[in-house]
Design an enzyme around this catalytic site. Structure first.
Site, PDB file in Angstrom:
ATOM      1  N   GLY A  54     -40.625  19.301 -23.125  1.00 47.46           N
ATOM      2  CA  GLY A  54     -40.914  20.260 -22.058  1.00 47.46           C
ATOM      3  C   GLY A  54     -42.363  20.320 -21.640  1.00 47.46           C
ATOM      4  N   GLU A  55     -43.262  19.660 -22.382  1.00 49.95           N
ATOM      5  CA  GLU A  55     -44.668  19.670 -21.968  1.00 49.95           C
ATOM      6  C   GLU A  55     -44.813  18.983 -20.617  1.00 49.95           C
ATOM      7  OE1 GLU A  55     -47.371  17.932 -24.748  1.00 49.95           O
ATOM      8  OE2 GLU A  55     -47.024  19.470 -26.274  1.00 49.95           O
ATOM      9  N   ARG A  99     -49.511  40.008  -8.931  1.00 48.32           N
ATOM     10  CA  ARG A  99     -49.101  41.416  -8.971  1.00 48.32           C
ATOM     11  C   ARG A  99     -49.542  42.100 -10.261  1.00 48.32           C
ATOM     12  NH1 ARG A  99     -42.823  40.969  -7.564  1.00 48.32           N
ATOM     13  NH2 ARG A  99     -43.139  38.957  -8.535  1.00 48.32           N
ATOM     14  N   LYS A 124     -42.075  54.755  -1.879  1.00 43.84           N
ATOM     15  CA  LYS A 124     -41.263  54.040  -2.874  1.00 43.84           C
ATOM     16  C   LYS A 124     -41.654  54.481  -4.272  1.00 43.84           C
ATOM     17  CE  LYS A 124     -42.044  49.571  -4.085  1.00 43.84           C
ATOM     18  NZ  LYS A 124     -42.067  48.097  -3.926  1.00 43.84           N
ATOM     19  N   ASP A 153     -43.662  42.864   4.568  1.00 43.40           N
ATOM     20  CA  ASP A 153     -44.046  42.901   3.158  1.00 43.40           C
ATOM     21  C   ASP A 153     -44.642  41.549   2.777  1.00 43.40           C
ATOM     22  OD1 ASP A 153     -44.428  44.030   0.698  1.00 43.40           O
ATOM     23  OD2 ASP A 153     -42.312  44.347   0.241  1.00 43.40           O
ATOM     24  N   THR A 156     -36.885  40.527  -6.011  1.00 44.33           N
ATOM     25  CA  THR A 156     -35.469  40.863  -6.223  1.00 44.33           C
ATOM     26  C   THR A 156     -34.801  41.206  -4.894  1.00 44.33           C
ATOM     27  OG1 THR A 156     -35.915  43.220  -6.497  1.00 44.33           O
ATOM     28  CG2 THR A 156     -35.994  41.855  -8.486  1.00 44.33           C
TER      29      THR A 156
HETATM   30  C1  R5P Z   1     -44.900  45.346  -4.160  1.00 44.68           C
HETATM   31  O1  R5P Z   1     -45.944  45.934  -4.370  1.00 44.68           O
HETATM   32  C2  R5P Z   1     -44.812  44.139  -3.282  1.00 44.68           C
HETATM   33  O2  R5P Z   1     -45.605  44.258  -2.144  1.00 44.68           O
HETATM   34  C3  R5P Z   1     -43.373  43.870  -2.887  1.00 44.68           C
HETATM   35  O3  R5P Z   1     -42.897  44.974  -2.157  1.00 44.68           O
HETATM   36  C4  R5P Z   1     -42.513  43.671  -4.093  1.00 44.68           C
HETATM   37  O4  R5P Z   1     -43.109  42.810  -5.007  1.00 44.68           O
HETATM   38  C5  R5P Z   1     -41.146  43.166  -3.709  1.00 44.68           C
HETATM   39  O5  R5P Z   1     -40.396  43.035  -4.890  1.00 44.68           O
HETATM   40  P1  R5P Z   1     -38.831  43.196  -4.909  1.00 44.68           P
HETATM   41  O6  R5P Z   1     -38.269  42.254  -3.887  1.00 44.68           O
HETATM   42  O7  R5P Z   1     -38.461  42.798  -6.319  1.00 44.68           O
HETATM   43  O8  R5P Z   1     -38.492  44.608  -4.640  1.00 44.68           O
END
Ligand code: R5P
Length: 306
Positions: free
Chosen positions: A43-44, A101, A197, A223, A228
């Protein structure tokens, strides 16, 4: 922005996105170097550059989508290989840079992962980093090398304008995305709203309320990424509950963890736009904008070839 001058320029494709590397090379009208990224039986990661990069500015094109660690390691090894082979300058073009992130310690005992990645790239000889919609632009101040932080606005705004949406309002799906939404709103001549959020745990998104008047309006959520897909889907639901007439979405990086495409596909968006900063197998409802012209323009600027 620092200037890199070299008579020779070549694009070194990484393992993550050869199509993008070839596209950038075409835009620059330069050769695509012969670079191999494979793995040993255990896997390296193993890389080899069969190309004369001596005295050249070597532009390694390697975003770090999943498997993030493999792609990051390949980028580090490619940087070291080009440096050791005599390249005059090593430019890493990682339009999507993983770990960005994780730039803050949530609590004592957490690492500063994004800074670790930047230090790693500096240690292996990256002279300049080019990235796109870096999750936390303030990170730049902790990079050991100069960086070009590009924004995808230039590709997203014209694409959205072509949709011809009326009574538009641009929506940030969380407070952290407000500045991005404001920029897009200004460029599109539209007002802004925000969805408040709350994350009950990482990788989960619960949306509480919409700040701004979206009733009867056509909403565009912007965004930096869909991982996810829960942020986009949750924001769309909150907007509909608040009376939005239509909901569209644009995001820069199609990170797309398992299930994300289904999540977004089921969220009843009108139109959905992303970019090819990461390779994406796009279903018919997902529009993909090219970022190679933007990346190539940044490289040309670095090399004084404008
Ligand atoms: C969060 O701070 C980012 O700007 C995105 O909103 C986030 O990373 C999206 O992640 P997911 O699709 O998992 O909700």
């Amino acid at each position: 922005m620092s200037s890199i001058s070299s008579d020779r320029l070549c694009v070194v494709p990484g393992s993550a996105h050869r199509v993008l590397a070839a596209d950038v090379a075409r835009e620059l009208n330069v050769s695509l170097a012969d670079a191999e990224v494979t793995a040993f039986a255990d896997g390296e990661t193993r890389v080899h550059i069969a190309w004369d990069v001596r005295e050249a500015t070597a532009v390694i094109v390697q975003p770090t989508p999943t498997p993030v660690n493999d792609h990051l390691m390949a980028l580090a090894l490619l940087a070291d290989a080009t440096r050791a082979a005599g390249a005059a300058r090593v430019v890493a073009v990682a339009p999507y840079l993983g770990y960005a992130r994780q730039e803050q310690r949530g609590s004592l005992g957490d690492p500063r992962s994004a800074q670790v990645v930047a230090r790693l790239l500096g240690a292996v000889g990256v002279d300049h980093l080019v990235t796109l919609d870096l999750h936390a632009p303030a990170l730049e101040s902790s990079f050991p090398m100069p960086a070009t932080l590009l924004r995808a606005d230039e590709v997203i705004v014209p694409a959205v304008q072509r949709w011809g949406l009326r009574e538009l309002i641009v929506v940030a799906p969380d407070a952290g995305g407000l500045k991005r939404a404001q920029r897009h709103a200004a460029a599109l001549g539209a007002p802004v709203a925000v969805v408040a959020k709350e994350r009950p745990r990482s990788d989960a998104a619960a949306h509480l309320q919409v700040l701004g008047e979206v009733r009867g309006r056509v909403c565009l959520i912007v965004d930096d990424m869909a991982s996810t897909g829960r942020t986009l889907a949750g924001a769309a639901e909150a907007l509909r509950r608040a009376g939005a007439r239509e909901v569209h979405a644009a995001f820069t990086h199609a990170v797309m963890a398992p299930g994300a495409m289904e999540q977004i596909g089921a969220a009843r968006f009108g139109r959905v736009l992303t970019t090819d900063s990461i390779p994406v197998a796009a279903p018919p409802w997902l529009e993909v904008a090219r970022v190679a012209p933007l990346l190539a323009q940044a490289v040309r600027h670095l090399c004084g070839r404008e």
